[in-house]
Design a protein around this motif. Structure first.
Motif, PDB file in Angstrom:
ATOM      1  N   LEU A 124      39.609  41.896  29.641  1.00 28.80           N
ATOM      2  CA  LEU A 124      40.564  42.527  30.190  1.00 28.80           C
ATOM      3  C   LEU A 124      41.088  44.032  29.435  1.00 28.80           C
ATOM      4  CD1 LEU A 124      42.406  42.876  32.557  1.00 28.80           C
ATOM      5  CD2 LEU A 124      44.177  41.274  31.254  1.00 28.80           C
ATOM      6  N   ASP A 125      41.195  43.690  28.313  1.00 27.59           N
ATOM      7  CA  ASP A 125      41.987  45.307  27.673  1.00 27.59           C
ATOM      8  C   ASP A 125      40.971  46.157  27.568  1.00 27.59           C
ATOM      9  OD1 ASP A 125      40.465  43.769  25.799  1.00 27.59           O
ATOM     10  OD2 ASP A 125      41.527  44.277  24.082  1.00 27.59           O
ATOM     11  N   LYS A 126      39.593  45.822  27.541  1.00 24.57           N
ATOM     12  CA  LYS A 126      38.689  46.737  27.323  1.00 24.57           C
ATOM     13  C   LYS A 126      38.379  47.552  28.583  1.00 24.57           C
ATOM     14  CE  LYS A 126      34.026  46.810  25.050  1.00 24.57           C
ATOM     15  NZ  LYS A 126      32.980  46.064  24.381  1.00 24.57           N
ATOM     16  N   PHE A 127      38.642  46.400  29.728  1.00 21.41           N
ATOM     17  CA  PHE A 127      38.341  46.931  31.077  1.00 21.41           C
ATOM     18  C   PHE A 127      39.392  48.085  31.715  1.00 21.41           C
ATOM     19  CE2 PHE A 127      39.390  46.950  35.609  1.00 21.41           C
ATOM     20  CZ  PHE A 127      38.255  47.234  36.240  1.00 21.41           C
ATOM     21  N   LEU A 128      40.739  47.772  31.421  1.00 21.52           N
ATOM     22  CA  LEU A 128      41.860  48.838  31.508  1.00 21.52           C
ATOM     23  C   LEU A 128      41.668  50.081  30.429  1.00 21.52           C
ATOM     24  CD1 LEU A 128      44.764  46.355  31.762  1.00 21.52           C
ATOM     25  CD2 LEU A 128      43.508  47.183  33.512  1.00 21.52           C
ATOM     26  N   TRP A 129      41.209  49.983  29.558  1.00 27.32           N
ATOM     27  CA  TRP A 129      40.774  51.337  28.618  1.00 27.32           C
ATOM     28  C   TRP A 129      39.740  51.989  29.136  1.00 27.32           C
ATOM     29  CZ3 TRP A 129      37.457  51.976  24.499  1.00 27.32           C
ATOM     30  CH2 TRP A 129      37.420  53.266  23.634  1.00 27.32           C
ATOM     31  N   PHE A 130      38.708  51.271  29.437  1.00 29.32           N
ATOM     32  CA  PHE A 130      37.304  51.972  30.058  1.00 29.32           C
ATOM     33  C   PHE A 130      37.651  52.829  31.466  1.00 29.32           C
ATOM     34  CE2 PHE A 130      33.790  49.915  28.068  1.00 29.32           C
ATOM     35  CZ  PHE A 130      33.816  50.152  26.545  1.00 29.32           C
ATOM     36  N   VAL A 131      38.401  52.037  32.078  1.00 30.70           N
ATOM     37  CA  VAL A 131      38.567  52.720  33.671  1.00 30.70           C
ATOM     38  C   VAL A 131      39.942  53.556  33.515  1.00 30.70           C
ATOM     39  CG1 VAL A 131      37.505  51.133  34.672  1.00 30.70           C
ATOM     40  CG2 VAL A 131      39.922  50.727  34.465  1.00 30.70           C
ATOM     41  N   ARG A 162      33.729  54.270  28.280  1.00 28.96           N
ATOM     42  CA  ARG A 162      34.825  55.007  28.711  1.00 28.96           C
ATOM     43  C   ARG A 162      34.395  56.383  29.219  1.00 28.96           C
ATOM     44  NH1 ARG A 162      40.194  57.526  26.797  1.00 28.96           N
ATOM     45  NH2 ARG A 162      41.576  56.351  28.394  1.00 28.96           N
ATOM     46  N   GLY A 163      33.856  56.590  30.307  1.00 25.97           N
ATOM     47  CA  GLY A 163      33.503  58.057  30.673  1.00 25.97           C
ATOM     48  C   GLY A 163      34.347  58.657  31.044  1.00 25.97           C
ATOM     49  N   PRO A 164      33.861  59.920  31.899  1.00 29.61           N
ATOM     50  CA  PRO A 164      34.841  60.681  32.385  1.00 29.61           C
ATOM     51  C   PRO A 164      35.629  60.124  33.906  1.00 29.61           C
ATOM     52  CG  PRO A 164      32.384  61.330  33.313  1.00 29.61           C
ATOM     53  CD  PRO A 164      32.612  60.086  32.127  1.00 29.61           C
ATOM     54  N   ALA A 165      36.783  60.727  34.392  1.00 34.37           N
ATOM     55  CA  ALA A 165      37.676  59.835  35.185  1.00 34.37           C
ATOM     56  C   ALA A 165      36.837  59.559  36.458  1.00 34.37           C
ATOM     57  CB  ALA A 165      38.774  60.864  35.381  1.00 34.37           C
ATOM     58  N   PRO A 166      36.023  60.433  37.071  1.00 33.06           N
ATOM     59  CA  PRO A 166      35.252  60.073  38.167  1.00 33.06           C
ATOM     60  C   PRO A 166      34.438  58.891  38.179  1.00 33.06           C
ATOM     61  CG  PRO A 166      35.146  62.453  37.836  1.00 33.06           C
ATOM     62  CD  PRO A 166      35.802  61.813  36.793  1.00 33.06           C
ATOM     63  N   GLU A 167      33.962  58.538  37.084  1.00 34.07           N
ATOM     64  CA  GLU A 167      33.165  57.544  36.693  1.00 34.07           C
ATOM     65  C   GLU A 167      33.784  56.552  36.677  1.00 34.07           C
ATOM     66  OE1 GLU A 167      30.508  56.142  32.669  1.00 34.07           O
ATOM     67  OE2 GLU A 167      29.869  58.031  33.675  1.00 34.07           O
ATOM     68  N   ALA A 168      35.082  56.396  35.905  1.00 37.86           N
ATOM     69  CA  ALA A 168      36.061  55.401  35.702  1.00 37.86           C
ATOM     70  C   ALA A 168      36.609  54.847  37.042  1.00 37.86           C
ATOM     71  CB  ALA A 168      37.158  55.856  34.718  1.00 37.86           C
ATOM     72  N   GLN A 169      36.981  55.902  37.981  1.00 38.10           N
ATOM     73  CA  GLN A 169      37.577  55.622  39.197  1.00 38.10           C
ATOM     74  C   GLN A 169      36.692  54.988  40.268  1.00 38.10           C
ATOM     75  OE1 GLN A 169      39.136  59.238  40.125  1.00 38.10           O
ATOM     76  NE2 GLN A 169      41.232  59.254  39.007  1.00 38.10           N
TER      77      GLN A 169
END
Length: 93
Positions: A3-10, A68-75
């Motif tokens: 969970l913590d990794k997901f929230l940080w990656f996105v 943890r890529g760029p914002a569009p990739e994360a969104q």
């Protein structure tokens, strides 16, 4: 995925430690279930509910990021189900 990794990656939290603090403070829910550990497993299709930046965020997991890529990739990895976003989608904005 943790969970913590997901929230940080996105990019929903600035650091993994902020995500860990949210989970350990019992402020996070996965599919309505209160989470106590940052190591809780997140899967595609889960709905996450948590307070962030003076509002309650409700998101559905669409994909698990590999970095943890760029914002569009994360969104692209989640759909925001918050009340303000649902009303915008319904009106066609």
């Amino acid at each position: 995925m943790r969970l913590d990794k997901f929230l940080w990656f996105v990019r929903l939290t600035k650091t993994r430690s902020v995500a860990q603090d949210l989970a350990e403070a019992r402020h996070l829910r996965i599919d309505g279930r209160v989470i106590e550990k940052a190591a809780a497993c997140v899967r595609i299709g889960n709905t996450l509910t948590f307070p962030l930046h003076d509002r309650v965020r409700v998101i559905r997991v669409l994909a698990l990021p590999t970095r943890r890529g760029p914002a569009p990739e994360a969104q692209a990895c989640y759909a925001d189900l918050g009340p303000e976003n649902v009303s915008q989608q319904a009106s066609g904005d």
